[in-house]
Write an enzyme that holds these catalytic residues in place. Structure first.
Site, PDB file in Angstrom:
ATOM      1  N   GLU B  60       0.900  -1.194  -0.207  1.00  9.52           N
ATOM      2  CA  GLU B  60       0.109  -0.146   0.179  1.00  9.52           C
ATOM      3  C   GLU B  60       0.892   1.160  -0.229  1.00  9.52           C
ATOM      4  O   GLU B  60       0.510   2.250  -0.826  1.00  9.52           O
ATOM      5  CB  GLU B  60      -0.781   0.049   1.388  1.00  9.52           C
ATOM      6  CG  GLU B  60      -2.028  -1.300   0.963  1.00  9.52           C
ATOM      7  CD  GLU B  60      -1.676  -2.445   1.532  1.00  9.52           C
ATOM      8  OE1 GLU B  60      -0.337  -2.591   2.062  1.00  9.52           O
ATOM      9  OE2 GLU B  60      -2.347  -3.457   1.708  1.00  9.52           O
ATOM     10  N   ARG B 169     -18.857  -2.044   2.753  1.00  5.33           N
ATOM     11  CA  ARG B 169     -18.760  -3.361   2.096  1.00  5.33           C
ATOM     12  C   ARG B 169     -20.190  -3.944   1.822  1.00  5.33           C
ATOM     13  O   ARG B 169     -20.668  -4.446   0.696  1.00  5.33           O
ATOM     14  CB  ARG B 169     -17.943  -4.492   3.113  1.00  5.33           C
ATOM     15  CG  ARG B 169     -18.189  -6.136   2.596  1.00  5.33           C
ATOM     16  CD  ARG B 169     -17.410  -6.794   3.444  1.00  5.33           C
ATOM     17  NE  ARG B 169     -17.755  -8.297   3.065  1.00  5.33           N
ATOM     18  CZ  ARG B 169     -18.305  -9.066   3.817  1.00  5.33           C
ATOM     19  NH1 ARG B 169     -19.043  -8.608   5.051  1.00  5.33           N
ATOM     20  NH2 ARG B 169     -18.710 -10.431   3.539  1.00  5.33           N
TER      21      ARG B 169
HETATM   22  C1  LIG Z   1      -1.854  -4.945   4.939  1.00  2.08           C
HETATM   23  C2  LIG Z   1      -2.920  -5.789   4.143  1.00  2.08           C
HETATM   24  N1  LIG Z   1      -3.195  -5.557   3.159  1.00  2.08           N
HETATM   25  C3  LIG Z   1      -4.136  -6.162   2.400  1.00  2.08           C
HETATM   26  C4  LIG Z   1      -4.734  -7.100   3.047  1.00  2.08           C
HETATM   27  C5  LIG Z   1      -5.962  -7.843   2.381  1.00  2.08           C
HETATM   28  N2  LIG Z   1      -5.414  -9.138   2.159  1.00  2.08           N
HETATM   29  C6  LIG Z   1      -5.685 -10.351   2.873  1.00  2.08           C
HETATM   30  S1  LIG Z   1      -4.994 -11.706   2.637  1.00  2.08           S
HETATM   31  C7  LIG Z   1      -4.309 -11.020   1.266  1.00  2.08           C
HETATM   32  C8  LIG Z   1      -3.531 -12.125   0.097  1.00  2.08           C
HETATM   33  C9  LIG Z   1      -2.547 -12.451   0.961  1.00  2.08           C
HETATM   34  O1  LIG Z   1      -1.715 -13.489   0.170  1.00  2.08           O
HETATM   35  P1  LIG Z   1      -0.749 -14.715   0.848  1.00  2.08           P
HETATM   36  O2  LIG Z   1      -0.091 -14.156   1.871  1.00  2.08           O
HETATM   37  O3  LIG Z   1      -0.071 -15.336  -0.428  1.00  2.08           O
HETATM   38  O4  LIG Z   1      -1.878 -15.612   1.627  1.00  2.08           O
HETATM   39  P2  LIG Z   1      -2.644 -16.387   0.704  1.00  2.08           P
HETATM   40  O5  LIG Z   1      -3.752 -15.900  -0.166  1.00  2.08           O
HETATM   41  O6  LIG Z   1      -1.577 -17.532   0.035  1.00  2.08           O
HETATM   42  O7  LIG Z   1      -3.506 -17.270   1.998  1.00  2.08           O
HETATM   43  C10 LIG Z   1      -4.601  -9.700   1.234  1.00  2.08           C
HETATM   44  C11 LIG Z   1      -4.336  -8.867   0.041  1.00  2.08           C
HETATM   45  C12 LIG Z   1      -4.507  -7.351   4.435  1.00  2.08           C
HETATM   46  N3  LIG Z   1      -5.065  -8.470   5.239  1.00  2.08           N
HETATM   47  N4  LIG Z   1      -3.433  -6.589   4.942  1.00  2.08           N
END
Ligand SMILES: Cc1ncc(C[n+]2csc(CCOP(=O)(O)OP(=O)(O)O)c2C)c(N)n1
Ligand SMILES: Cc1ncc(C[n+]2csc(CCOP(=O)(O)OP(=O)(O)O)c2C)c(N)n1
Ligand SMILES: [Mg+2]
Ligand SMILES: [Mg+2]
Lengths: 303, 316, 303, 316
Positions: B60, B169
């Site tokens: 971000e 949402r």
């Molecule tokens: C700081 C932040 N930005 C965005 C999110 C929204 N978010 C939750 S999980 C995710 C994807 C995470 O990817 P990964 O670490 O590869 O986990 P997986 O999808 O493989 O479980 C996002 C963007 C968040 N929780 N925290």
């Protein structure tokens, strides 16, 4: 049965094990992992929300940690965890896997899994300390923060002369954030040697493949350049996970921090949840849940 | 005029639709997203205008910096992520590269407040209005339904300067006619009244309208003012109403500390101090639950506004 | 004299140059750099605050950029910089070097350097746009943000079909921050090929040597692992800087972003400011300023 | 009681001295710094207790996470960096790992406000109080001089829970007797009066005392209340004074939006609405200059408090 097996496994790691013993344990661990996967599906289905994809990919690792590698005392739960190994979950959205493993290893009643994401639950959508769920030492959910917390825990252990270890799990998409690299730089630069970190390297994040969303390139080379020893294994092969954790432990107490890249598959164990990012944060319908559960043996009794 | 439920839609879809239309109408509009395209309803824009869309991954801070940079070269960047990661994660970046640098960046934030629901407190930011309003030069907008969110999305593209646009949402009632005039910084008096001024923003506007109906039955004639632009605050509209009614209830899906309520109280303390009550989250973190359960639990329903109005009238 | 030389140098780069021309220019560039160093000392002394250390280490690079490598139009200043090379300063505390180079290359009157850090000045302690100082396109001072901004500028250029380049300078201590690594990951992962980034690799930050404060380890290996081509040179050798910039330009338009590690010395050019971190953010006394200025030839006339 | 200038010292040195004493007295106290040891006056602690001191480099997010982790294992971590990088840079980290997790972390922030001086607006945070007070469970303290800062530093070590401690860069008058009782959350009535209540925090307390003297000469009897703890707010003390005087001037080195002034206005609007004036930065970024020049330029001097008091009294 759940409690017996859980107990047995929890304390199995405390006594030094022979090869044959390990093999036996691996089968038990696989059984636990199957139940954990059932729990994940049932929790997410029950709440009609939550994150099955990453929970399923990381399930084997969490089971190996809590039922084999870590030395920990589920009860009475002690926040400070003096003389215990401590685990910090950075990618908090895989809370279903975390909660299941905690419950199955005796931190809180397995029946409480049914309250996941319900109003007033201790099993918040993302792990939280406010409701005092035993086993949770820090809130997570906003990504990128866990390894920093783990370093703090590890520094407290050093000061306290406590030679137990600190474990930390991160997502691979999570490594897009800058903060894990601040933390990795700290560990590499300061030769932090009582942390074992791991990445759930499932090559998927919310919007798709990591290669499409934000390519991680040669992740091993990156982490090594930050001063770490990097181990790799199939993170969905219990035997590989357990033995890699063993090797990782042998890397502790030396010059460098150690990171395990767990090559996993998002949605592992449920055919229609694999090979796609779509199940990162989607709950199955009744029918889909049934189909998923049919693929996962009930080994310890559903909650 | 009586407001009717036109349909039930999420405000974020109003943003997505507005952004997509902007993409067609204004070449300068570009968009960035931090691994949440679907949640932000940015798919249509991303797919139709791939050259003007930037997937930045879960980074971000980098997204805000990139957006600031894109203005150098004449683009109008819209960033999209959850409200918490749009503000609390990147405040210093917004502060330096957007607000203090005076860049024409539109920070668009979904899943604001407790109605985000099951994900729980780590995602339910209730402090973003406090943060964004404290930034000099930042325009802060929290529209109330699908139509107003779409209107706001389109309006901020024509406004030159940093904007924070906050939306939510869950599916909620759409009640603002799609052709009702929308002007940044101009409050809308949705219902005239003489006994108490209800000042509401975001999801709470519908609750305030319902509260006014409920008050009517009790013989209390409430004025309902929709403050969609929290900053700059339409001081004139607020003062005009307050001088008539002599007391105020504010309603917002935000912490009581630092939000719209305090902005109004500050204004009134400096001008016409009158009794006020604030319907807001009482300095607590949120938690998991269904949006409506949480609105109930945290006291953000029409009935809470009714109670507050009854209380404040007695204090006149 | 200042204006003539400045003008000559500014436009020197626009016409294709022969080897002999470059050699001549290098001497001129060195002269400019000497004056810039004088300006830095005089500004920081005049304000009794500011950051001479990093300003002196980065002076040669900024001179090479603005008087040789970059294609830019100081007047009239245009925020969008269409069809110009654009420079983004990430480590804003070296504003004295930046302001001097901007003034000496014609963005604003050299005499205005005397207002550095005074009330109502356009030359704020850290670069700012609010006062509309020509040449500044983004505020900096809070570290770690510049490369992200540079990426945005580079993306705008791509959309606009503008094939000029974007330059960005960062401090080495600044790389402790996570955000530059988010930005580097973006560039590496998305093959951003119209940015030339550079690090003022002076091995010093506020509290001491980077090796003591936060070891950078093998910085080249880190940045390469993030998908970049990395060039290195003596950042205080004008000839090396100019030719490395030339090589860097040849790397643009291809597959990878390119980063220059400028091996520099903090405080370069003033003997008692070198070999220490103490002058990162300290102003010289009258006597020290005099001593410093005695070591720096006045080539373009003091402001 | 009349307050005299005891000496001129920077409040950050009060922090440094307090921290060093804590190091000697309380083994659990550990400290972290993000490449600003000298500026934060943490040298004595760092050199004397190297095993309990952590240099984290320019990585504030990591520092906050580490501090949260250090509480797991029983430590009491004090983090130190400039106020902007203590809050706006790391809000989400404080939010999740400290406030929401209920961790016993002390976030100690120097160079707050415009009196930071020449470095300019990127460093002069005027929004940190707004941010920190919006966090549930956070205690927010802004002491007024060297002695009070030292007292506060020591007091927060004994208090269990997250704390934000804000102090400044320049040398200012020390006037609080070193043995004056300091209690978190308890306002101090520095001077009793009947005509107007001056509520001040941080560097503005000394200005308020001077203003009271100046008002005295004009025949106005001002009460001066030192709010060192902005959250939790000592509502009782504020209301007691306001009920007596009937009007209020607040004074703080912070944006008028979101700070102490709005906290007070919110409280009064809900209880006893009275006329108020706020002496604060009027929603603008700071700039380079000498601390005193800036205090003058942004209207944060004793004379501004006097003017505000005269204005508010007329409005009673
Ligand atoms: C700081 C932040 N930005 C965005 C999110 C929204 N978010 C939750 S999980 C995710 C994807 C995470 O990817 P990964 O670490 O590869 O986990 P997986 O999808 O493989 O479980 C996002 C963007 C968040 N929780 N925290
Ligand atoms: C985010 C942030 N944290 C801390 C600071 C305070 N600070 C200013 S310069 C500096 C050291 C920078 O080191 P480096 O990048 O190596 O620059 P050099 O000292 O070599 O000029 C620090 C910590 C800051 N400006 N921004
Ligand atoms: Mg993943
Ligand atoms: Mg350096």
């Amino acid at each position: 049965m759940a409690d017996q097996l859980a107990k047995k496994c929890t304390f199995a790691s405390i006594t030094k094990q022979k090869k044959s013993k390990i093999m036996a344990t691996i089968d038990e661990l696989k059984e636990i992992a199957s139940q954990v996967r059932r729990d994940i599906i049932r929790m997410v289905h029950g709440a009609a929300s939550g994150h099955p994809g990453g929970s399923l990919s990381a399930a084997d690792y969490l089971v190996a940690l809590y039922f084999e590698s870590m030395q920990h005392t589920p009860e009475p739960f002690d926040m400070d965890g003096i003389n215990q190994d401590i685990f910090i979950l950075s990618n908090g959205h895989i809370s279903p896997a975390y909660y299941s493993v905690l419950a199955r290893s005796g931190y809180f009643p397995v029946s409480e899994l049914a309250t996941f994401r319900q109003l007033h639950t201790r099993l918040q959508g993302h792990p939280a300390t406010m409701e005092k769920l035993p086993g949770i030492r820090i809130a997570s959910g906003s990504l990128g923060q866990g390894l920093s917390v783990a370093i703090g825990v590890s520094r407290a252990k050093k000061i306290n002369g406590d030679n137990k270890l600190v474990y930390c799990l991160m997502g691979d998409g999570e490594l897009d954030e800058g903060q894990p690299w601040e933390a990795m730089a700290y560990c590499g630069g300061n030769k932090v040697n009582n942390i074992i970190a791991a990445v759930d390297y499932n090559h998927k994040q919310i919007d798709g493949d990591t290669d499409d969303v934000m390519p991680l390139l040669d992740l091993k080379a990156k982490i090594e350049a930050f001063g770490w020893d990097v181990l790799e294994c199939n993170g969905n092969d219990m035997e590989a996970v357990v033995s890699t954790l063993q090797i990782a432990k042998e890397h502790t107490g030396k010059e460098k921090p150690v990171m395990i890249l767990l090559h996993t598959q998002m949605g592992m164990g449920v055919d229609f949840m694999m090979g796609t990012h779509k199940w990162h944060g989607a709950a199955p319908s009744d029918e889909q849940a049934e189909k998923a559960l049919a693929q996962l043996k009930e080994t310890l009794g559903d909650y | 005029m009586k407001y009717k439920v036109l349909n039930y839609k999420d405000t974020r879809s109003g943003f997505g639709e507005g952004l997509f239309e902007l993409g067609q109408e204004n070449e300068k509009v570009v968009a960035l997203c931090a691994d949440l395209i679907g949640s932000l309803k940015m798919n249509a824009f991303a797919e139709t205008f791939p050259d003007r869309f930037f997937q930045v991954g879960i980074a971000e801070a980098n997204m805000i910096g990139m957006a600031a940079g894109l203005t150098i070269g004449g683009k109008i960047p819209f960033t999209g992520t959850f409200a918490n990661f749009s503000t609390s994660r990147v405040y210093d970046q917004i502060r330096q590269a957007v607000a203090y640098s005076g860049k024409n960046v539109k920070i668009c934030a979904s899943h604001a407040g407790i109605t985000l629901g099951e994900d729980g407190a780590t995602h339910q930011v209730l402090e973003d209005i406090a943060m964004m309003k404290a930034l000099p030069g930042m325009t802060v907008i929290n529209p109330c339904d699908f139509n107003q969110t779409k209107q706001a999305t389109k309006a901020i593209a024509d406004y030159e300067g940093p904007v924070y646009l906050r939306f939510g949402r869950p599916k909620v009632a759409t009640f603002i006619p799609y052709d009702m005039p929308f002007e940044i910084g101009k409050a809308i008096v949705l219902k005239e009244g003489t006994d108490v001024t209800l000042i509401a923003t975001g999801h709470l506007v519908w609750e305030a309208l319902n509260a006014a109906d409920m008050l009517e039955e009790k013989g209390i004639n409430a004025e309902v003012v929709n403050i969609h632009t929290i900053k700059p605050l339409d001081e004139e509209a607020v003062l005009k109403s307050v001088k008539k009614t002599g007391c105020v209830v504010t309603a917002e899906e935000h912490n009581v500390l630092g939000g719209l309520g305090e902005s109004i109280s500050g204004l009134l303390a400096r001008t016409v101090p009158v009794p006020m009550e604030m319907v807001a989250v009482n300095d607590a973190f949120g938690q998991s639950g269904k949006p409506d359960e949480l609105m109930e639990l945290y006291g953000l329903k029409d009935k809470n506004i009714v109670e507050a109005a009854q209380k404040v009238i007695v204090r006149k």
